[in-house]
Design an enzyme around this catalytic site. Sequence first.
Site, PDB file in Angstrom:
ATOM      1  N   ALA A  63       0.340  -1.162   0.127  1.00 55.81           N
ATOM      2  CA  ALA A  63      -0.124  -0.302  -0.286  1.00 55.81           C
ATOM      3  C   ALA A  63       0.785   1.243   0.214  1.00 55.81           C
ATOM      4  O   ALA A  63       2.067   1.529   0.285  1.00 55.81           O
ATOM      5  CB  ALA A  63      -1.001   0.620   1.217  1.00 55.81           C
ATOM      6  N   GLY A 106       0.559  -5.184   1.497  1.00 54.22           N
ATOM      7  CA  GLY A 106      -0.723  -4.570  -0.062  1.00 54.22           C
ATOM      8  C   GLY A 106      -0.729  -5.530  -0.830  1.00 54.22           C
ATOM      9  O   GLY A 106      -1.254  -6.299  -1.562  1.00 54.22           O
ATOM     10  N   GLU A 109      -0.257  -9.388   0.394  1.00 49.72           N
ATOM     11  CA  GLU A 109      -2.157  -9.335   0.528  1.00 49.72           C
ATOM     12  C   GLU A 109      -2.797  -9.790  -0.481  1.00 49.72           C
ATOM     13  O   GLU A 109      -3.610 -10.460  -1.146  1.00 49.72           O
ATOM     14  CB  GLU A 109      -2.359  -8.537   1.275  1.00 49.72           C
ATOM     15  CG  GLU A 109      -1.461  -8.438   2.448  1.00 49.72           C
ATOM     16  CD  GLU A 109      -2.126  -7.574   3.254  1.00 49.72           C
ATOM     17  OE1 GLU A 109      -1.778  -6.110   3.417  1.00 49.72           O
ATOM     18  OE2 GLU A 109      -2.536  -8.443   4.573  1.00 49.72           O
ATOM     19  N   GLU A 129       5.402  -4.957   6.917  1.00 49.30           N
ATOM     20  CA  GLU A 129       4.137  -3.747   7.920  1.00 49.30           C
ATOM     21  C   GLU A 129       5.262  -3.552   9.069  1.00 49.30           C
ATOM     22  O   GLU A 129       5.026  -2.736   9.394  1.00 49.30           O
ATOM     23  CB  GLU A 129       3.187  -4.172   8.001  1.00 49.30           C
ATOM     24  CG  GLU A 129       2.315  -4.350   6.669  1.00 49.30           C
ATOM     25  CD  GLU A 129       2.230  -5.443   5.891  1.00 49.30           C
ATOM     26  OE1 GLU A 129       2.858  -6.423   5.886  1.00 49.30           O
ATOM     27  OE2 GLU A 129       1.101  -5.391   4.816  1.00 49.30           O
TER      28      GLU A 129
HETATM   29  N1  CAA Z   1       4.686   3.131  -0.873  1.00 54.60           N
HETATM   30  C1  CAA Z   1       4.754   4.402  -1.676  1.00 54.60           C
HETATM   31  N2  CAA Z   1       5.654   4.696  -2.056  1.00 54.60           N
HETATM   32  C2  CAA Z   1       6.559   3.851  -2.531  1.00 54.60           C
HETATM   33  C3  CAA Z   1       6.875   2.337  -1.509  1.00 54.60           C
HETATM   34  C4  CAA Z   1       5.313   2.231  -1.127  1.00 54.60           C
HETATM   35  N3  CAA Z   1       4.616   0.763  -0.570  1.00 54.60           N
HETATM   36  N4  CAA Z   1       7.472   1.068  -1.628  1.00 54.60           N
HETATM   37  C5  CAA Z   1       8.087   2.321  -2.617  1.00 54.60           C
HETATM   38  N5  CAA Z   1       7.742   3.149  -2.773  1.00 54.60           N
HETATM   39  C6  CAA Z   1       8.814   4.575  -3.864  1.00 54.60           C
HETATM   40  C7  CAA Z   1      10.263   5.011  -2.922  1.00 54.60           C
HETATM   41  O1  CAA Z   1       9.882   5.861  -1.779  1.00 54.60           O
HETATM   42  C8  CAA Z   1      10.551   5.436  -4.389  1.00 54.60           C
HETATM   43  O2  CAA Z   1      10.145   6.923  -4.548  1.00 54.60           O
HETATM   44  P1  CAA Z   1      10.942   7.888  -4.474  1.00 54.60           P
HETATM   45  O3  CAA Z   1      12.261   7.500  -5.660  1.00 54.60           O
HETATM   46  O4  CAA Z   1      10.560   9.373  -4.823  1.00 54.60           O
HETATM   47  O5  CAA Z   1      12.039   7.541  -3.116  1.00 54.60           O
HETATM   48  C9  CAA Z   1      10.374   4.693  -5.400  1.00 54.60           C
HETATM   49  O6  CAA Z   1       9.258   3.690  -4.693  1.00 54.60           O
HETATM   50  C10 CAA Z   1      11.266   3.329  -5.869  1.00 54.60           C
HETATM   51  O7  CAA Z   1      11.470   2.801  -4.443  1.00 54.60           O
HETATM   52  P2  CAA Z   1      13.460   3.006  -4.139  1.00 54.60           P
HETATM   53  O8  CAA Z   1      13.985   3.635  -4.336  1.00 54.60           O
HETATM   54  O9  CAA Z   1      12.904   2.426  -2.163  1.00 54.60           O
HETATM   55  O10 CAA Z   1      13.749   1.314  -4.416  1.00 54.60           O
HETATM   56  P3  CAA Z   1      14.471  -0.239  -4.057  1.00 54.60           P
HETATM   57  O11 CAA Z   1      14.186  -0.462  -5.141  1.00 54.60           O
HETATM   58  O12 CAA Z   1      15.623   1.213  -3.360  1.00 54.60           O
HETATM   59  O13 CAA Z   1      14.126  -0.504  -2.324  1.00 54.60           O
HETATM   60  C11 CAA Z   1      11.524  -1.810  -2.321  1.00 54.60           C
HETATM   61  C12 CAA Z   1      12.720  -1.222  -2.819  1.00 54.60           C
HETATM   62  C13 CAA Z   1      12.972  -2.697  -0.625  1.00 54.60           C
HETATM   63  C14 CAA Z   1      10.541  -2.209  -2.280  1.00 54.60           C
HETATM   64  C15 CAA Z   1      11.776  -0.612  -0.994  1.00 54.60           C
HETATM   65  O14 CAA Z   1      11.012   0.581  -1.755  1.00 54.60           O
HETATM   66  C16 CAA Z   1      10.512  -0.218  -0.096  1.00 54.60           C
HETATM   67  O15 CAA Z   1      11.197  -1.303   0.536  1.00 54.60           O
HETATM   68  N6  CAA Z   1       9.534  -0.214  -0.021  1.00 54.60           N
HETATM   69  C17 CAA Z   1       8.217  -0.110   0.422  1.00 54.60           C
HETATM   70  C18 CAA Z   1       8.072  -2.178   0.799  1.00 54.60           C
HETATM   71  C19 CAA Z   1       6.937  -1.997   1.889  1.00 54.60           C
HETATM   72  O16 CAA Z   1       6.694  -1.683   2.895  1.00 54.60           O
HETATM   73  N7  CAA Z   1       5.488  -2.233   1.764  1.00 54.60           N
HETATM   74  C20 CAA Z   1       3.897  -2.470   3.007  1.00 54.60           C
HETATM   75  C21 CAA Z   1       3.771  -0.637   2.193  1.00 54.60           C
HETATM   76  S1  CAA Z   1       1.932  -1.418   4.204  1.00 54.60           S
HETATM   77  C22 CAA Z   1       0.982  -1.911   3.818  1.00 54.60           C
HETATM   78  O17 CAA Z   1       0.655  -2.300   1.695  1.00 54.60           O
HETATM   79  C23 CAA Z   1       0.115  -2.551   4.479  1.00 54.60           C
HETATM   80  C24 CAA Z   1      -1.114  -3.208   4.509  1.00 54.60           C
HETATM   81  O18 CAA Z   1      -1.213  -3.682   5.335  1.00 54.60           O
HETATM   82  C25 CAA Z   1      -1.781  -2.975   3.356  1.00 54.60           C
END
Ligand code: CAA
Length: 256
Positions: A63, A106, A109, A129
């Site tokens: 998400a 998400g 999921e 998460e």
């Molecule tokens: N939400 C918003 N933006 C996101 C995102 C997310 N879930 N995942 C990646 N992005 C964005 C990053 O912020 C980045 O944006 P900027 O260029 O503006 O900085 C862009 O996408 C590229 O990502 P990274 O630079 O971080 O890429 P990376 O290759 O270094 O890392 C990754 C990849 C490990 C997937 C890392 O992006 C990451 O950890 N993302 C978050 C994953 C996460 O925590 N997901 C769970 C979300 S909470 C949820 O899903 C709740 C639920 O229960 C429904």
Amino acid sequence: MMTQASLTIGEGVALISVERPEALNALNRDIVDQIDVLIDRVAEDESVRCLILHSDRNFAAGADIKAMASCDEEGAKAFCFSPTYNKLTRLSVPVIAAIEGYALGGGMELALTADIRIAGESAKMGFPEVTLGIFPGAGGTIRAPKLIGEALAKELIFTGDPIDADRALSIGLVNKVVDDDQVLETAMKMAKRIARRGPVAVRMAKDVINRGLLDNNVEKGTELEAEQWAKLFNTEDQKEGMKAFMEKRKPEFRNR
Ligand code: CAA
């Protein structure tokens, strides 16, 4: 509203894709609403025998953290994707998730709503998460234990560590691992095979399996999950976890 989810239908197979590459296909409310409408179109189209969920390069990195970061409990409810995800589970035709790259939170999921998962070799799957001060809020706490068993699901959910495609295969999280560039093709081939089988029988088989395995608590379970999940947005740890993500640093959780 920008169109970021698309549907194509051909040869009995529907394909839903998300296109938000700049955020690794992270899912926001608009995209999930668009997917919701597309699921209804699939459900109404009698020519569809199988649905594939697939997005280029990354299935979905979860998400949208940036959109959720400052939510309170009420605001977080808008990020509860379960009503749409449950629609996928209820869809009468089989659903295949074709997973390239990240399927996290998400996104994982969403993949779990599918009946069958096919992953590319470089796929990374999991529930990060807890690194953000929340827990999976879109069916993960119900569907993951059902699929891979309680202990493995708890390991993934409590550690937040992603796993690679080989481990996912070994624990039954995915059915098959193929070369990255073969993911969609493999899913298409399987979907077309399913499409050639007796459609009434396939639909009834899915319904009977789901009724035996799932229906008794998926809807109730996701309600409880959504309620508890939204409460986390009243905590300092959720604010810190998501702020740390946006500031690209490690969170400092204070247990409150
Ligand atoms: N939400 C918003 N933006 C996101 C995102 C997310 N879930 N995942 C990646 N992005 C964005 C990053 O912020 C980045 O944006 P900027 O260029 O503006 O900085 C862009 O996408 C590229 O990502 P990274 O630079 O971080 O890429 P990376 O290759 O270094 O890392 C990754 C990849 C490990 C997937 C890392 O992006 C990451 O950890 N993302 C978050 C994953 C996460 O925590 N997901 C769970 C979300 S909470 C949820 O899903 C709740 C639920 O229960 C429904």
